[in-house]
Scaffold this motif. Sequence first.
Motif, PDB file in Angstrom:
ATOM      1  N   ASP A 191      47.842  28.428  49.728  1.00  0.00           N
ATOM      2  CA  ASP A 191      46.384  28.435  49.885  1.00  0.00           C
ATOM      3  C   ASP A 191      46.040  29.058  51.232  1.00  0.00           C
ATOM      4  O   ASP A 191      46.907  29.204  52.111  1.00  0.00           O
ATOM      5  CB  ASP A 191      45.849  27.009  49.811  1.00  0.00           C
ATOM      6  CG  ASP A 191      44.431  26.942  49.247  1.00  0.00           C
ATOM      7  OD1 ASP A 191      43.737  27.977  49.258  1.00  0.00           O
ATOM      8  OD2 ASP A 191      44.018  25.851  48.816  1.00  0.00           O
ATOM      9  N   ASN A 192      44.753  29.419  51.395  1.00  0.00           N
ATOM     10  CA  ASN A 192      44.324  29.988  52.673  1.00  0.00           C
ATOM     11  C   ASN A 192      43.314  29.105  53.404  1.00  0.00           C
ATOM     12  O   ASN A 192      42.766  29.503  54.419  1.00  0.00           O
ATOM     13  CB  ASN A 192      43.766  31.402  52.486  1.00  0.00           C
ATOM     14  CG  ASN A 192      42.536  31.435  51.612  1.00  0.00           C
ATOM     15  OD1 ASN A 192      42.076  30.402  51.121  1.00  0.00           O
ATOM     16  ND2 ASN A 192      41.984  32.623  51.396  1.00  0.00           N
ATOM     17  N   ASP A 193      43.022  27.934  52.862  1.00  0.00           N
ATOM     18  CA  ASP A 193      42.311  26.904  53.607  1.00  0.00           C
ATOM     19  C   ASP A 193      42.663  25.565  52.973  1.00  0.00           C
ATOM     20  O   ASP A 193      43.303  25.508  51.932  1.00  0.00           O
ATOM     21  CB  ASP A 193      40.797  27.147  53.650  1.00  0.00           C
ATOM     22  CG  ASP A 193      40.123  26.971  52.308  1.00  0.00           C
ATOM     23  OD1 ASP A 193      40.384  25.950  51.628  1.00  0.00           O
ATOM     24  OD2 ASP A 193      39.317  27.840  51.923  1.00  0.00           O
ATOM     25  N   ASN A 194      42.264  24.489  53.623  1.00  0.00           N
ATOM     26  CA  ASN A 194      42.700  23.168  53.164  1.00  0.00           C
ATOM     27  C   ASN A 194      41.624  22.415  52.405  1.00  0.00           C
ATOM     28  O   ASN A 194      41.659  21.190  52.310  1.00  0.00           O
ATOM     29  CB  ASN A 194      43.184  22.337  54.353  1.00  0.00           C
ATOM     30  CG  ASN A 194      42.078  22.094  55.371  1.00  0.00           C
ATOM     31  OD1 ASN A 194      40.935  22.537  55.192  1.00  0.00           O
ATOM     32  ND2 ASN A 194      42.416  21.402  56.458  1.00  0.00           N
TER      33      ASN A 194
ATOM     34  N   ARG B 215      51.184  24.620  51.129  1.00  0.00           N
ATOM     35  CA  ARG B 215      51.250  25.433  52.337  1.00  0.00           C
ATOM     36  C   ARG B 215      49.957  26.219  52.513  1.00  0.00           C
ATOM     37  O   ARG B 215      49.543  26.960  51.607  1.00  0.00           O
ATOM     38  CB  ARG B 215      52.425  26.403  52.287  1.00  0.00           C
ATOM     39  CG  ARG B 215      52.579  27.206  53.580  1.00  0.00           C
ATOM     40  CD  ARG B 215      53.788  28.110  53.545  1.00  0.00           C
ATOM     41  NE  ARG B 215      53.956  28.805  54.804  1.00  0.00           N
ATOM     42  CZ  ARG B 215      54.868  29.749  55.037  1.00  0.00           C
ATOM     43  NH1 ARG B 215      55.709  30.087  54.064  1.00  0.00           N
ATOM     44  NH2 ARG B 215      54.944  30.341  56.208  1.00  0.00           N
ATOM     45  N   VAL B 216      49.333  26.047  53.660  1.00  0.00           N
ATOM     46  CA  VAL B 216      48.120  26.791  54.011  1.00  0.00           C
ATOM     47  C   VAL B 216      48.500  27.842  55.049  1.00  0.00           C
ATOM     48  O   VAL B 216      49.075  27.517  56.095  1.00  0.00           O
ATOM     49  CB  VAL B 216      47.035  25.856  54.568  1.00  0.00           C
ATOM     50  CG1 VAL B 216      45.810  26.652  54.984  1.00  0.00           C
ATOM     51  CG2 VAL B 216      46.659  24.805  53.527  1.00  0.00           C
TER      52      VAL B 216
ATOM     53  N   ARG C  53      50.587  38.218  50.866  1.00  0.00           N
ATOM     54  CA  ARG C  53      51.501  37.626  49.879  1.00  0.00           C
ATOM     55  C   ARG C  53      50.948  37.779  48.470  1.00  0.00           C
ATOM     56  O   ARG C  53      51.706  38.007  47.512  1.00  0.00           O
ATOM     57  CB  ARG C  53      51.760  36.158  50.218  1.00  0.00           C
ATOM     58  CG  ARG C  53      52.614  35.959  51.465  1.00  0.00           C
ATOM     59  CD  ARG C  53      52.939  34.494  51.722  1.00  0.00           C
ATOM     60  NE  ARG C  53      53.700  33.887  50.632  1.00  0.00           N
ATOM     61  CZ  ARG C  53      54.172  32.646  50.667  1.00  0.00           C
ATOM     62  NH1 ARG C  53      53.962  31.883  51.748  1.00  0.00           N
ATOM     63  NH2 ARG C  53      54.848  32.154  49.641  1.00  0.00           N
ATOM     64  N   LEU C  54      49.634  37.666  48.338  1.00  0.00           N
ATOM     65  CA  LEU C  54      49.021  37.808  47.027  1.00  0.00           C
ATOM     66  C   LEU C  54      49.202  39.224  46.484  1.00  0.00           C
ATOM     67  O   LEU C  54      49.438  39.419  45.284  1.00  0.00           O
ATOM     68  CB  LEU C  54      47.534  37.473  47.126  1.00  0.00           C
ATOM     69  CG  LEU C  54      46.848  36.928  45.874  1.00  0.00           C
ATOM     70  CD1 LEU C  54      47.498  35.637  45.430  1.00  0.00           C
ATOM     71  CD2 LEU C  54      45.371  36.715  46.156  1.00  0.00           C
ATOM     72  N   GLN C  55      49.101  40.205  47.365  1.00  0.00           N
ATOM     73  CA  GLN C  55      49.220  41.595  46.941  1.00  0.00           C
ATOM     74  C   GLN C  55      50.555  41.878  46.266  1.00  0.00           C
ATOM     75  O   GLN C  55      50.639  42.692  45.352  1.00  0.00           O
ATOM     76  CB  GLN C  55      49.041  42.527  48.146  1.00  0.00           C
ATOM     77  CG  GLN C  55      47.632  42.611  48.697  1.00  0.00           C
ATOM     78  CD  GLN C  55      46.684  43.297  47.725  1.00  0.00           C
ATOM     79  OE1 GLN C  55      46.986  44.343  47.168  1.00  0.00           O
ATOM     80  NE2 GLN C  55      45.522  42.696  47.522  1.00  0.00           N
TER      81      GLN C  55
ATOM     82  N   ILE D 225      49.077  29.256  42.718  1.00  0.00           N
ATOM     83  CA  ILE D 225      47.864  29.366  43.524  1.00  0.00           C
ATOM     84  C   ILE D 225      46.662  28.959  42.678  1.00  0.00           C
ATOM     85  O   ILE D 225      46.712  28.987  41.450  1.00  0.00           O
ATOM     86  CB  ILE D 225      47.630  30.799  44.061  1.00  0.00           C
ATOM     87  CG1 ILE D 225      47.514  31.793  42.896  1.00  0.00           C
ATOM     88  CG2 ILE D 225      48.703  31.215  45.034  1.00  0.00           C
ATOM     89  CD1 ILE D 225      47.016  33.158  43.325  1.00  0.00           C
ATOM     90  N   VAL D 226      45.595  28.594  43.362  1.00  0.00           N
ATOM     91  CA  VAL D 226      44.326  28.343  42.687  1.00  0.00           C
ATOM     92  C   VAL D 226      43.589  29.662  42.569  1.00  0.00           C
ATOM     93  O   VAL D 226      43.496  30.437  43.523  1.00  0.00           O
ATOM     94  CB  VAL D 226      43.471  27.331  43.475  1.00  0.00           C
ATOM     95  CG1 VAL D 226      42.085  27.207  42.842  1.00  0.00           C
ATOM     96  CG2 VAL D 226      44.152  25.978  43.507  1.00  0.00           C
TER      97      VAL D 226
END
Length: 651
Positions: A489-492, A515-516, A525-527, A534-535
């Motif tokens: 994730d990129n935020d919590n 893991r944020v 990482r998404l690319q 992931i959500v």
Amino acid sequence: MSFDPRSFGAGRFDRRALLKLAAAGGLAAHPAFASGAFAKSPPPASPAQPGSADAAAEAAAPAPASERYGLSFFGDLGYPADFPHFAYVDPAAPKGGMFSQQVSSFFYNQSPNTYNSFNPYSLQGNGAHGVELVYDTLMVPAADEKSGIYGCLASSVTIADDGRTYRFKLRPEARFHDGTPVTADDVAYSLDVMKRQGHGLLRMALRDAEVFEANGPGEVVITFTPTRARSVPLQVAVLPVFSKAFLAQHPFDKSSLEPPLGSGPYKVARFEPGRNVEYERVADYWGRDLPVMRGRYNFDRVRYEYFRDRIAGLEAFKAKAYLFRQEFTAREWATQYDFPAVKDGQVKVETLADESFSGVQGWFFNTRREKFFDRRVREAINLLFDFEWTRKNLMYDSYARTVSFFQNSDMMADGLPSPAELKLLDPYRAQLPAQVFEAPWVPPVSDGSGEDRALRLKAMELLKEAGYTVQNGALVSAKGEPFTIEFLDNDNSMERHHGRFIGHLKKVGIAATYRVVDPAQYEARLQVFDFDMIVRRYGFAPYPGDELRAYFSTEAARTRGSNNVAGIADPVVDALIAVALAAQTPAELTSACRALDRVLRAGFYWVPQWYSDVYRLAYWNVFARPKVKPKYELGALDTWWSTKPETAQGG
């Protein structure tokens, strides 16, 4: 904390955005448009009434090929050629004031937390939010229709009998902000550079557009492949038009903070990268009196604020650091909107009906990874998420469970397959799970205790069937490898939801972690699909089109940065997408999408989450809005206006 990113996620995947941003790709072959897929001039005599455009469109009869004032998926336009304005705007709305908000949606290369470029359309950098306000498009979507678009830069379009060649006639009065005319050369160059150097999603959207040519300054000719999707011409018609001269000095494929030159209703005014960006209304905007623009873009200034997360953004809103907020978190909505400014009427808090299709939200498996190859493993993990407990204890009973990839739409499968669906599915019966031919899969309903032992035992049985055993408390494969899952994730904002889910996974021996990472690392990482789960949230247009290939096709699964995060690569899915894109009637499209929904749901590519059918809004009491809300959008920035023209945040 319950997060429902309606407009918050990989892109603006509401209905208008699917057209505006054209985030789609291509693979399957299908027939070209029928000649009657668009409306022509002259129009019906009566103007559209408020709220009636979609209904009128449903009843409209296709017209023969000729010069057309609008385009749509099946030729169903709700507005006549001489319509004065959209039914959901107030043409007398005053201009002035400010609209400011925390960033709440992002597309292409954008990040929710920062920016370092004014070009969101390339792979380089992170584009600033709101840049689309700087540019015009050939045509503009009507937010109260399923697919209708109407002329902006283009006054009309003529389509060849074979459906391949589109000739867009440009308005001679169209001007960039420096006073230079918008020409066919600018349009052709814009589309060509996006196809060659644009973000991967743009290149996929444009792959079936073969040739972009300027036929003199006033006509751009676009030729499509004979196998392009029905939606592709509509998507191309709503892509931004750049200044060719500007791009000669500022290469498209280079990140730059040089304010761009456009022809749209706004231009960049001031900015602080990573903190905010502000746009100012172009007072002499050439298109202000067009029917598609009248009563719209009423604010003199539009400002986007960046914060490290949504919680920090909420505290800033309370301090009037910005004026408008859409809340996506049930806990915050239930507990945080009783501050003094709400109690004394300075801040208004309300919900508005969201009539757009709720789309897809859930934890997606990266099926490119061996541990997720077996659908029994994916089904078992599904059984370990206790939605009923989560809704009651973390989400204030605010949501309903998502079960379908086309939730709350006509495309959602229900009950046994219809004869039309069976006709599509039967040729693949040997390749499909038996479940596809039964009632579609829906997530199980737990006992709500948070410790549903029956579901846990069923999950363990499925894992055992897939070759896993528990050794010393750890779930291991036949090779002796422990089963691990990293939720990225990129935020919590969803930390508590993940925590509860992870706790249940650990009880069957799965070593799961949350893991944020910072937005830049997350995007990188998404690319390259470097994640386990992931959500993600996706939305569909009322008539799903080429976005089906972007989300679910084999080609998209193999395309860097695509929206097929699950890595779905199934020839049956590809074949059903092809049928959907070839559909000649709404009924054919509906049957194809329902069949596709059954196959996808039986594949267990995700753990479905939840949805809401309302917009939760809080805003400082300085706004007014039209009596009619656009059916498929919120329309705040688009159609509201300021009641205090001198309003600024902090004031």
